[in-house]
Design a protein around this motif. Sequence first.
Motif, short mmCIF file in Angstrom:
data_model
loop_
_atom_site.label_atom_id
_atom_site.label_comp_id
_atom_site.label_asym_id
_atom_site.label_seq_id
_atom_site.Cartn_x
_atom_site.Cartn_y
_atom_site.Cartn_z
N GLY A 1 0.86 -1.18 0.01
CA GLY A 1 -0.01 0.03 -0.07
C GLY A 1 0.78 1.29 0.14
N LEU A 2 0.32 2.10 -0.32
CA LEU A 2 0.91 3.72 -0.19
C LEU A 2 0.15 4.54 0.61
N VAL A 3 1.01 5.23 1.55
CA VAL A 3 0.48 6.09 2.31
C VAL A 3 1.42 7.32 2.49
N LYS A 4 0.62 8.69 2.42
CA LYS A 4 1.56 9.88 2.71
C LYS A 4 1.12 10.19 3.93
N THR A 5 2.25 10.61 4.70
CA THR A 5 2.23 11.37 6.06
C THR A 5 2.92 12.66 5.99
N LYS A 6 3.00 13.28 6.90
CA LYS A 6 4.07 14.40 7.18
C LYS A 6 5.61 14.09 7.21
N PHE A 7 5.78 12.71 7.24
CA PHE A 7 7.27 12.35 7.10
C PHE A 7 7.78 12.06 5.47
N GLY A 8 6.55 11.79 4.80
CA GLY A 8 7.03 11.68 3.54
C GLY A 8 5.83 10.38 2.83
N SER A 9 6.27 9.71 1.75
CA SER A 9 5.42 8.95 1.23
C SER A 9 5.91 7.52 1.54
N HIS A 10 5.22 6.45 1.77
CA HIS A 10 5.65 5.27 2.36
C HIS A 10 5.02 4.06 1.73
N VAL A 11 5.82 3.30 1.20
CA VAL A 11 5.57 1.78 0.55
C VAL A 11 5.15 0.90 1.97
N ILE A 12 4.05 0.46 2.28
CA ILE A 12 3.79 -0.34 3.39
C ILE A 12 3.47 -1.78 2.87
N LYS A 13 3.91 -2.74 3.52
CA LYS A 13 3.64 -4.06 3.39
C LYS A 13 3.51 -4.70 4.92
N LEU A 14 2.01 -4.96 5.06
CA LEU A 14 1.57 -5.35 6.54
C LEU A 14 1.74 -6.77 6.40
N THR A 15 2.58 -7.14 7.57
CA THR A 15 2.95 -8.63 7.57
C THR A 15 1.98 -9.56 8.49
N LYS A 16 1.38 -8.90 9.23
CA LYS A 16 0.30 -9.44 10.28
C LYS A 16 -0.55 -8.52 10.80
N LYS A 17 -1.76 -8.94 11.33
CA LYS A 17 -2.64 -8.20 12.21
C LYS A 17 -2.96 -8.71 13.53
N PRO A 18 -3.31 -8.04 14.32
CA PRO A 18 -3.67 -8.43 15.64
C PRO A 18 -4.93 -9.24 15.52
#
Length: 84
Positions: A67-84
């Motif tokens: 996934g792609l997410v933009k925050t105040k720290f920049g743009s992030h490519v995210i790969k979630l590896t597990k969920k609670p």
Amino acid sequence: VSDNARAHRIKAQIEAGQVNFADAAREFSTCPSGAKGGDLGTFGPGQMVGAFNDYCFDPDTVVGELGLVKTKFGSHVIKLTKKP
């Protein structure tokens, strides 16, 4: 990374199999987690900035997809590896 266009290009390279997520993080990330292949470890709701947190804890976010997410720290490519 610094901008959304670059994050899109990196995500496309990962999806095309040109580079894996961990290697891309080590090469392109501007965050301290880049040295660990992008691994942020385990964190709970509210521990990350808004958009990042919302993506990670959204019930519709699929484990293993990029996934792609933009925050105040920049743009992030995210790969979630597990969920609670």
